[in-house]
Design a protein around this motif. Sequence first.
Motif, PDB file in Angstrom:
ATOM      1  N   MET A   1     -20.721  -2.712 -12.847  1.00 41.82           N
ATOM      2  CA  MET A   1     -21.942  -3.401 -12.489  1.00 41.82           C
ATOM      3  C   MET A   1     -23.112  -2.534 -12.958  1.00 41.82           C
ATOM      4  SD  MET A   1     -23.340  -4.633  -8.686  1.00 41.82           S
ATOM      5  CE  MET A   1     -21.709  -4.945  -8.130  1.00 41.82           C
ATOM      6  N   ASN A   2     -24.019  -3.138 -13.703  1.00 39.14           N
ATOM      7  CA  ASN A   2     -25.181  -2.396 -14.152  1.00 39.14           C
ATOM      8  C   ASN A   2     -26.343  -2.543 -13.172  1.00 39.14           C
ATOM      9  OD1 ASN A   2     -26.510  -4.841 -14.718  1.00 39.14           O
ATOM     10  ND2 ASN A   2     -25.727  -4.863 -16.806  1.00 39.14           N
TER      11      ASN A   2
ATOM     12  N   PHE B   1     -26.746  -5.346 -10.186  1.00 32.55           N
ATOM     13  CA  PHE B   1     -26.760  -4.816  -8.825  1.00 32.55           C
ATOM     14  C   PHE B   1     -27.992  -5.313  -8.070  1.00 32.55           C
ATOM     15  CE2 PHE B   1     -28.122  -1.592  -5.755  1.00 32.55           C
ATOM     16  CZ  PHE B   1     -27.004  -1.532  -4.941  1.00 32.55           C
ATOM     17  N   SER B   2     -29.149  -5.244  -8.715  1.00 29.53           N
ATOM     18  CA  SER B   2     -30.383  -5.729  -8.086  1.00 29.53           C
ATOM     19  C   SER B   2     -30.288  -7.216  -7.780  1.00 29.53           C
ATOM     20  CB  SER B   2     -31.583  -5.460  -8.987  1.00 29.53           C
ATOM     21  OG  SER B   2     -31.799  -4.090  -9.135  1.00 29.53           O
ATOM     22  N   PHE B   3     -29.688  -7.966  -8.681  1.00 28.75           N
ATOM     23  CA  PHE B   3     -29.503  -9.401  -8.483  1.00 28.75           C
ATOM     24  C   PHE B   3     -28.604  -9.681  -7.289  1.00 28.75           C
ATOM     25  CE2 PHE B   3     -26.909 -13.204  -9.553  1.00 28.75           C
ATOM     26  CZ  PHE B   3     -27.906 -14.158  -9.450  1.00 28.75           C
ATOM     27  N   VAL B   4     -27.512  -8.953  -7.168  1.00 30.76           N
ATOM     28  CA  VAL B   4     -26.592  -9.140  -6.043  1.00 30.76           C
ATOM     29  C   VAL B   4     -27.303  -8.836  -4.724  1.00 30.76           C
ATOM     30  CG1 VAL B   4     -24.512  -8.222  -4.920  1.00 30.76           C
ATOM     31  CG2 VAL B   4     -24.473  -8.782  -7.357  1.00 30.76           C
ATOM     32  N   VAL B   5     -28.043  -7.757  -4.672  1.00 27.99           N
ATOM     33  CA  VAL B   5     -28.777  -7.413  -3.444  1.00 27.99           C
ATOM     34  C   VAL B   5     -29.776  -8.510  -3.110  1.00 27.99           C
ATOM     35  CG1 VAL B   5     -30.430  -5.788  -2.430  1.00 27.99           C
ATOM     36  CG2 VAL B   5     -28.455  -4.927  -3.705  1.00 27.99           C
ATOM     37  N   TYR B   6     -30.490  -8.988  -4.113  1.00 31.12           N
ATOM     38  CA  TYR B   6     -31.453 -10.076  -3.906  1.00 31.12           C
ATOM     39  C   TYR B   6     -30.755 -11.319  -3.354  1.00 31.12           C
ATOM     40  CZ  TYR B   6     -34.650 -13.865  -4.969  1.00 31.12           C
ATOM     41  OH  TYR B   6     -35.441 -14.987  -4.876  1.00 31.12           O
ATOM     42  N   MET B   7     -29.615 -11.675  -3.935  1.00 27.03           N
ATOM     43  CA  MET B   7     -28.897 -12.866  -3.490  1.00 27.03           C
ATOM     44  C   MET B   7     -28.309 -12.699  -2.090  1.00 27.03           C
ATOM     45  SD  MET B   7     -29.567 -15.072  -5.690  1.00 27.03           S
ATOM     46  CE  MET B   7     -28.722 -16.298  -4.709  1.00 27.03           C
TER      47      MET B   7
ATOM     48  N   SER C   1     -25.673  -7.653   5.857  1.00 28.96           N
ATOM     49  CA  SER C   1     -24.342  -7.032   5.952  1.00 28.96           C
ATOM     50  C   SER C   1     -23.264  -8.064   6.285  1.00 28.96           C
ATOM     51  CB  SER C   1     -24.339  -5.906   6.984  1.00 28.96           C
ATOM     52  OG  SER C   1     -24.690  -6.397   8.265  1.00 28.96           O
ATOM     53  N   GLU C   2     -23.609  -9.068   7.090  1.00 30.13           N
ATOM     54  CA  GLU C   2     -22.656 -10.134   7.407  1.00 30.13           C
ATOM     55  C   GLU C   2     -22.376 -10.982   6.166  1.00 30.13           C
ATOM     56  OE1 GLU C   2     -23.562 -11.224  12.033  1.00 30.13           O
ATOM     57  OE2 GLU C   2     -25.056 -11.849  10.555  1.00 30.13           O
ATOM     58  N   VAL C   3     -23.426 -11.270   5.416  1.00 28.75           N
ATOM     59  CA  VAL C   3     -23.264 -12.049   4.187  1.00 28.75           C
ATOM     60  C   VAL C   3     -22.416 -11.266   3.188  1.00 28.75           C
ATOM     61  CG1 VAL C   3     -24.476 -13.075   2.223  1.00 28.75           C
ATOM     62  CG2 VAL C   3     -25.404 -13.329   4.535  1.00 28.75           C
ATOM     63  N   TYR C   4     -22.673  -9.975   3.066  1.00 33.24           N
ATOM     64  CA  TYR C   4     -21.877  -9.137   2.164  1.00 33.24           C
ATOM     65  C   TYR C   4     -20.398  -9.199   2.547  1.00 33.24           C
ATOM     66  CZ  TYR C   4     -19.833  -5.149  -0.144  1.00 33.24           C
ATOM     67  OH  TYR C   4     -19.005  -4.350  -0.888  1.00 33.24           O
ATOM     68  N   SER C   5     -20.096  -9.054   3.831  1.00 33.86           N
ATOM     69  CA  SER C   5     -18.700  -9.111   4.287  1.00 33.86           C
ATOM     70  C   SER C   5     -18.065 -10.461   3.974  1.00 33.86           C
ATOM     71  CB  SER C   5     -18.618  -8.838   5.788  1.00 33.86           C
ATOM     72  OG  SER C   5     -18.999  -7.529   6.068  1.00 33.86           O
TER      73      SER C   5
ATOM     74  N   SER D   1     -15.151 -11.016   1.121  1.00 31.35           N
ATOM     75  CA  SER D   1     -13.829 -11.455   1.560  1.00 31.35           C
ATOM     76  C   SER D   1     -13.261 -12.571   0.685  1.00 31.35           C
ATOM     77  CB  SER D   1     -13.857 -11.897   3.025  1.00 31.35           C
ATOM     78  OG  SER D   1     -14.545 -13.127   3.168  1.00 31.35           O
ATOM     79  N   VAL D   2     -14.126 -13.312   0.018  1.00 34.15           N
ATOM     80  CA  VAL D   2     -13.666 -14.374  -0.881  1.00 34.15           C
ATOM     81  C   VAL D   2     -13.937 -14.023  -2.344  1.00 34.15           C
ATOM     82  CG1 VAL D   2     -13.813 -16.209   0.836  1.00 34.15           C
ATOM     83  CG2 VAL D   2     -15.814 -15.678  -0.570  1.00 34.15           C
ATOM     84  N   ASP D   3     -14.221 -12.766  -2.604  1.00 37.53           N
ATOM     85  CA  ASP D   3     -14.457 -12.223  -3.949  1.00 37.53           C
ATOM     86  C   ASP D   3     -15.575 -12.946  -4.697  1.00 37.53           C
ATOM     87  OD1 ASP D   3     -13.965 -10.289  -5.910  1.00 37.53           O
ATOM     88  OD2 ASP D   3     -12.718 -11.686  -7.039  1.00 37.53           O
ATOM     89  N   CYS D   4     -16.563 -13.425  -3.975  1.00 36.20           N
ATOM     90  CA  CYS D   4     -17.677 -14.143  -4.587  1.00 36.20           C
ATOM     91  C   CYS D   4     -18.624 -13.192  -5.322  1.00 36.20           C
ATOM     92  CB  CYS D   4     -18.434 -14.912  -3.513  1.00 36.20           C
ATOM     93  SG  CYS D   4     -19.767 -15.925  -4.160  1.00 36.20           S
ATOM     94  N   ILE D   5     -18.748 -11.989  -4.840  1.00 31.51           N
ATOM     95  CA  ILE D   5     -19.690 -11.054  -5.450  1.00 31.51           C
ATOM     96  C   ILE D   5     -19.259 -10.712  -6.865  1.00 31.51           C
ATOM     97  CG2 ILE D   5     -20.661  -8.726  -5.320  1.00 31.51           C
ATOM     98  CD1 ILE D   5     -20.682  -9.099  -2.256  1.00 31.51           C
ATOM     99  N   ASN D   6     -18.030 -10.263  -7.026  1.00 24.73           N
ATOM    100  CA  ASN D   6     -17.566  -9.876  -8.358  1.00 24.73           C
ATOM    101  C   ASN D   6     -17.221 -11.065  -9.242  1.00 24.73           C
ATOM    102  OD1 ASN D   6     -17.778  -7.031  -8.127  1.00 24.73           O
ATOM    103  ND2 ASN D   6     -15.946  -7.032  -6.869  1.00 24.73           N
ATOM    104  N   SER D   7     -16.531 -12.037  -8.686  1.00 26.57           N
ATOM    105  CA  SER D   7     -16.046 -13.139  -9.518  1.00 26.57           C
ATOM    106  C   SER D   7     -17.121 -14.165  -9.849  1.00 26.57           C
ATOM    107  CB  SER D   7     -14.861 -13.836  -8.851  1.00 26.57           C
ATOM    108  OG  SER D   7     -15.269 -14.479  -7.665  1.00 26.57           O
ATOM    109  N   LEU D   8     -18.207 -14.188  -9.107  1.00 25.83           N
ATOM    110  CA  LEU D   8     -19.264 -15.156  -9.390  1.00 25.83           C
ATOM    111  C   LEU D   8     -20.573 -14.462  -9.766  1.00 25.83           C
ATOM    112  CD1 LEU D   8     -20.221 -18.129  -9.448  1.00 25.83           C
ATOM    113  CD2 LEU D   8     -20.928 -17.799  -7.071  1.00 25.83           C
ATOM    114  N   LEU D   9     -21.141 -13.716  -8.830  1.00 26.88           N
ATOM    115  CA  LEU D   9     -22.476 -13.159  -9.051  1.00 26.88           C
ATOM    116  C   LEU D   9     -22.522 -12.127 -10.172  1.00 26.88           C
ATOM    117  CD1 LEU D   9     -23.725 -12.806  -5.370  1.00 26.88           C
ATOM    118  CD2 LEU D   9     -24.240 -14.621  -7.014  1.00 26.88           C
ATOM    119  N   VAL D  10     -21.586 -11.191 -10.180  1.00 28.66           N
ATOM    120  CA  VAL D  10     -21.591 -10.156 -11.220  1.00 28.66           C
ATOM    121  C   VAL D  10     -21.075 -10.729 -12.537  1.00 28.66           C
ATOM    122  CG1 VAL D  10     -20.657  -7.920 -11.920  1.00 28.66           C
ATOM    123  CG2 VAL D  10     -21.379  -8.274  -9.556  1.00 28.66           C
TER     124      VAL D  10
END
Length: 62
Positions: A1-2, A6-12, A25-29, A33-42
Amino acid sequence: MNKESFSFVVYMLHACANKWGKKPSEVYSLLSSVDCINSLLVKHYDILHTQGTDFIVQDEIS
């Protein structure tokens, strides 16, 4: 992640937290848990960062 994705993920995370009435923190968890951060956002950062925040929160993540 560049730095840009990273800034985009934090913003989202904060955008989802505001929309859903949860803590970032709840949204991050939840999204981790459904791999949305890496498989979609990043993975699709190049396309998603050009879209509106509401579109991503409502249509892509929800």
